[in-house]
Design a protein around this motif. Structure first.
Motif, short mmCIF file in Angstrom:
data_model
loop_
_atom_site.label_atom_id
_atom_site.label_comp_id
_atom_site.label_asym_id
_atom_site.label_seq_id
_atom_site.Cartn_x
_atom_site.Cartn_y
_atom_site.Cartn_z
N LEU A 1 -26.99 34.81 6.84
CA LEU A 1 -25.67 35.29 6.44
C LEU A 1 -24.75 34.18 5.93
O LEU A 1 -24.10 34.34 4.89
CB LEU A 1 -25.02 36.04 7.62
N PRO A 2 -24.64 33.01 6.61
CA PRO A 2 -23.82 31.93 6.03
C PRO A 2 -24.32 31.47 4.67
O PRO A 2 -23.52 31.13 3.80
CB PRO A 2 -23.93 30.82 7.08
N CYS A 3 -25.64 31.46 4.49
CA CYS A 3 -26.18 31.06 3.19
C CYS A 3 -25.76 32.04 2.09
O CYS A 3 -25.36 31.62 0.99
CB CYS A 3 -27.70 30.97 3.27
N LEU A 4 -25.82 33.33 2.39
CA LEU A 4 -25.39 34.33 1.42
C LEU A 4 -23.90 34.23 1.13
O LEU A 4 -23.46 34.35 -0.02
CB LEU A 4 -25.74 35.73 1.92
N LEU A 5 -23.12 34.00 2.18
CA LEU A 5 -21.67 33.87 1.98
C LEU A 5 -21.34 32.67 1.09
O LEU A 5 -20.47 32.76 0.21
CB LEU A 5 -20.97 33.75 3.33
N LEU A 6 -22.02 31.56 1.31
CA LEU A 6 -21.77 30.37 0.48
C LEU A 6 -22.20 30.62 -0.97
O LEU A 6 -21.55 30.17 -1.90
CB LEU A 6 -22.52 29.17 1.05
N GLY B 1 -7.03 21.23 -10.82
CA GLY B 1 -7.74 19.98 -10.59
C GLY B 1 -8.69 20.01 -9.42
O GLY B 1 -9.31 18.99 -9.10
N GLU B 2 -8.81 21.15 -8.72
CA GLU B 2 -9.69 21.27 -7.55
C GLU B 2 -10.93 22.09 -7.84
O GLU B 2 -11.67 22.43 -6.92
CB GLU B 2 -8.91 21.91 -6.40
N LYS B 3 -11.15 22.40 -9.07
CA LYS B 3 -12.27 23.27 -9.41
C LYS B 3 -13.61 22.61 -9.11
O LYS B 3 -14.47 23.19 -8.45
CB LYS B 3 -12.17 23.64 -10.89
N LEU B 4 -13.79 21.39 -9.56
CA LEU B 4 -15.05 20.70 -9.35
C LEU B 4 -15.24 20.31 -7.89
O LEU B 4 -16.35 20.41 -7.35
CB LEU B 4 -15.13 19.46 -10.25
N SER B 5 -14.20 19.83 -7.24
CA SER B 5 -14.32 19.45 -5.83
C SER B 5 -14.67 20.64 -4.95
O SER B 5 -15.45 20.52 -3.99
CB SER B 5 -13.02 18.80 -5.35
N PHE B 6 -14.14 21.81 -5.28
CA PHE B 6 -14.48 23.03 -4.54
C PHE B 6 -15.96 23.37 -4.70
O PHE B 6 -16.66 23.67 -3.73
CB PHE B 6 -13.61 24.18 -5.04
N GLY B 7 -16.45 23.30 -5.93
CA GLY B 7 -17.87 23.60 -6.17
C GLY B 7 -18.79 22.58 -5.53
O GLY B 7 -19.84 22.94 -4.96
N VAL B 8 -18.42 21.30 -5.57
CA VAL B 8 -19.26 20.26 -4.95
C VAL B 8 -19.31 20.44 -3.44
O VAL B 8 -20.35 20.23 -2.81
CB VAL B 8 -18.74 18.87 -5.35
N SER B 9 -18.20 20.83 -2.82
CA SER B 9 -18.18 21.06 -1.37
C SER B 9 -19.14 22.17 -0.97
O SER B 9 -19.88 22.06 0.02
CB SER B 9 -16.76 21.38 -0.92
N ILE B 10 -19.15 23.27 -1.72
CA ILE B 10 -20.07 24.37 -1.41
C ILE B 10 -21.51 23.94 -1.64
O ILE B 10 -22.42 24.30 -0.87
CB ILE B 10 -19.71 25.60 -2.25
N LEU C 1 -22.76 20.94 -1.28
CA LEU C 1 -23.14 20.10 -0.14
C LEU C 1 -23.41 20.95 1.10
O LEU C 1 -24.32 20.64 1.89
CB LEU C 1 -22.04 19.08 0.15
N ALA C 2 -22.65 22.02 1.29
CA ALA C 2 -22.88 22.90 2.43
C ALA C 2 -24.24 23.58 2.34
O ALA C 2 -24.95 23.71 3.35
CB ALA C 2 -21.77 23.94 2.53
N ILE C 3 -24.64 24.01 1.15
CA ILE C 3 -25.94 24.67 0.99
C ILE C 3 -27.07 23.66 1.16
O ILE C 3 -28.18 24.01 1.60
CB ILE C 3 -26.02 25.38 -0.37
N VAL C 4 -26.82 22.40 0.83
CA VAL C 4 -27.82 21.36 1.06
C VAL C 4 -28.06 21.18 2.56
O VAL C 4 -29.20 20.92 3.00
CB VAL C 4 -27.38 20.04 0.40
N VAL C 5 -27.00 21.31 3.36
CA VAL C 5 -27.16 21.22 4.82
C VAL C 5 -28.09 22.32 5.33
O VAL C 5 -28.95 22.09 6.20
CB VAL C 5 -25.78 21.30 5.51
N PHE C 6 -27.98 23.53 4.81
CA PHE C 6 -28.88 24.62 5.20
C PHE C 6 -30.32 24.30 4.81
O PHE C 6 -31.25 24.64 5.54
CB PHE C 6 -28.43 25.93 4.55
N GLN C 7 -30.50 23.65 3.68
CA GLN C 7 -31.84 23.26 3.27
C GLN C 7 -32.43 22.26 4.26
O GLN C 7 -33.62 22.32 4.61
CB GLN C 7 -31.79 22.67 1.86
N LEU C 8 -31.63 21.33 4.75
CA LEU C 8 -32.10 20.36 5.74
C LEU C 8 -32.44 21.05 7.06
O LEU C 8 -33.41 20.68 7.73
CB LEU C 8 -31.03 19.28 5.96
#
Length: 465
Positions: free
Chosen positions: A246-251, A266-275, A277-284
């Motif tokens: 469920l968290p993976c689908l939400l992200l 000016g936060e468009k790219l930083s918002f996308g990069v944060s998400i 990185l979060a999905i990379v944590v699920f991969q780990l």
């Protein structure tokens, strides 16, 4: 001495004599059985006859299923039985003694092994001495509680909705099927005392008798008998659905909101990069749980696909920002781009016709044109010169009029420059608005593409499971 005391003494004496006689009979029976018994010899009727060994397995606790190392740890109650021709007696000749319990080290036991055993500290079925039950007809019953660590090939392609099958193959290691034949005590393994596991649900525990041929250097093609108990169980997926899936689908779907962020924040790219990185944590986290194999589960494939889509989305956002950023240079939008994106594509994206909101040329207001000729400075000055005055005053007045006219012409030039500058600013701002509108149309287009792609991929993986 009273009569009651006499009766009590007689009863106690009779019991003591009977108990002593019973113990002496068991000792005599034990000596009769084991004085010449050799536990190194296979207890068959003849040297060429086959000894049948029955085995039953009861699963009491599924301790651990390690997908990373592909091992199964289980608590089992093993029951084995066979006929020992050297341990028979006539119960009528031995005070009707039908059973006898002795330590297992006193009798011959089959060399039954768990073929899938991976416990490097395994030194036998029981770490302490156990007992066997002898029946007067020669049947030996050996019951052993043990904890096994066995290998199990894990298929995690449907994780966390997967089914696993782990075979537990029991058979002799030295004796071939000509010497020892394995049979199952029941059609299935027992689950009567099974303790419910929090992660796995046991579906079945079937028993199968097999004869398989193995090659040896001194005897090619020797068949060996075994009984394989196939443990089938399925994963309880509720924990993984709420804590991983469920968290993976939400992200994944939260990433789509990046296309609604305006360029000015000016936060468009930083918002996308944060998400991302979060999905990379699920991969780990998945890499820590799942085994290292080419059979990647569908949730792992979905996470990788989500990472790819997020990376492409960030690239598209950078592309939109580079195309539609007018902070440095202002380029008028081509006519074809205005027609394709602001008119046709905007209507397809349910945004209406946006081409009419941005006129190509700014309207010129007649009130903004200011000409010094309207002041008619020369005629006014000539009218003043007709007034009778002295020649000296007239020359001073003429000099002042010329200075005033020069100042008014300078004001006229500056006013014209300001009017032109303001018109240029309005034109540039109108062009910027037009490019920002194009950016919104492109973001809306990429938003729909991302949502449709994510939904189709999710539906395909769900159908695959």
């Amino acid at each position: 001495m009273s009569l009651s005391w006499i009766v009590a003494v007689l009863v106690m004496s009779t019991c003591a004599i009977g108990g002593t006689a019973g113990t002496d009979t068991q000792r005599s029976l034990y000596s009769h059985l084991f004085d010449k018994y050799n536990k190194a010899l296979r207890p068959s009727e003849t040297p060429n006859s086959t000894l049948i060994v029955e085995i039953g397995v009861e699963l009491t606790h599924l301790i651990d299923m390690n997908e990373k190392h592909q091992t199964l740890t289980a608590n089992l109650w093993l029951t084995m039985g066979w006929n020992d021709t050297y341990l028979r007696w006539n119960a009528s000749e031995w005070s009707e003694i039908t059973t006898l319990t002795v330590p297992d080290s006193y009798v011959w036991k089959p060399d039954i092994m768990l073929y899938e055993n991976v416990d490097q500290y395994f030194k036998g079925w029981s770490k302490s001495e156990t007992y066997v039950k002898l029946r007067h007809d020669g049947y030996v019953l050996w019951e052993i509680p043990t904890v096994t660590l066995s290998s199990c090939q894990v298929n995690v392609s449907s994780f966390p909705f997967d089914h696993q099958k782990c075979p537990l193959k029991f058979g002799p290691w030295i004796h071939s099927s000509y010497e020892v034949e394995m049979r199952s005590m029941a059609a299935n393994g027992s689950l009567q005392y099974f303790m419910v596991n929090a992660e796995w649900h046991v579906v079945s525990f079937e028993a199968h008798t097999n004869n398989k041929t193995y090659g040896e250097s001194f005897d090619i093609g020797t068949p060996y008998s075994d009984v394989t108990f196939v443990l089938e169980f399925e994963r309880k997926s509720t924990f993984y659905v709420f804590n991983l899936l469920l968290p993976c689908l939400l992200l994944t779907y939260l990433m789509s909101t990046m296309f609604y962020l305006p360029l000015e924040t000016g936060e468009k790219l930083s918002f996308g990069v944060s998400i991302l990185l979060a999905i990379v944590v699920f991969q780990l986290v998945l890499n820590e749980v799942l085994p290292e194999s080419e059979d990647l589960p569908w949730i792992g494939r979905y996470v990788i696909l989500a990472m790819i889509m997020m990376s492409v989305s960030l690239s598209l956002s950078v592309l939109v920002m580079s195309v539609c950023d007018c902070s440095i240079t202002v380029r008028p939008m081509p006519h074809w781009a205005r027609t394709v994106f602001l008119k046709v594509l905007a209507q397809i994206m349910f945004m209406g016709d946006l081409s009419n909101d941005h006129p190509t040329n700014l309207q010129t207001d007649d009130t903004e044109t200011f000409q010094m000729s309207d002041l008619n400075i020369s005629s006014s000055l000539s009218e003043r010169t007709t007034t009778p005055m002295e020649s000296q005053d007239q020359s001073e007045y003429q000099a002042g009029a010329e200075i005033l006219a020069s100042n008014l012409r300078s004001i006229e030039r500056k006013h014209s420059f300001l009017i032109s500058y303001m018109k240029e600013l309005d034109r540039k701002e109108e062009v910027r608005k037009e490019w920002r509108t194009l950016a919104k149309v492109l973001d809306r287009l990429f938003f729909f593409i991302y949502i449709i792609t994510s939904t189709v991929c999710l539906a395909a993986f769900v159908a695959y499971v």
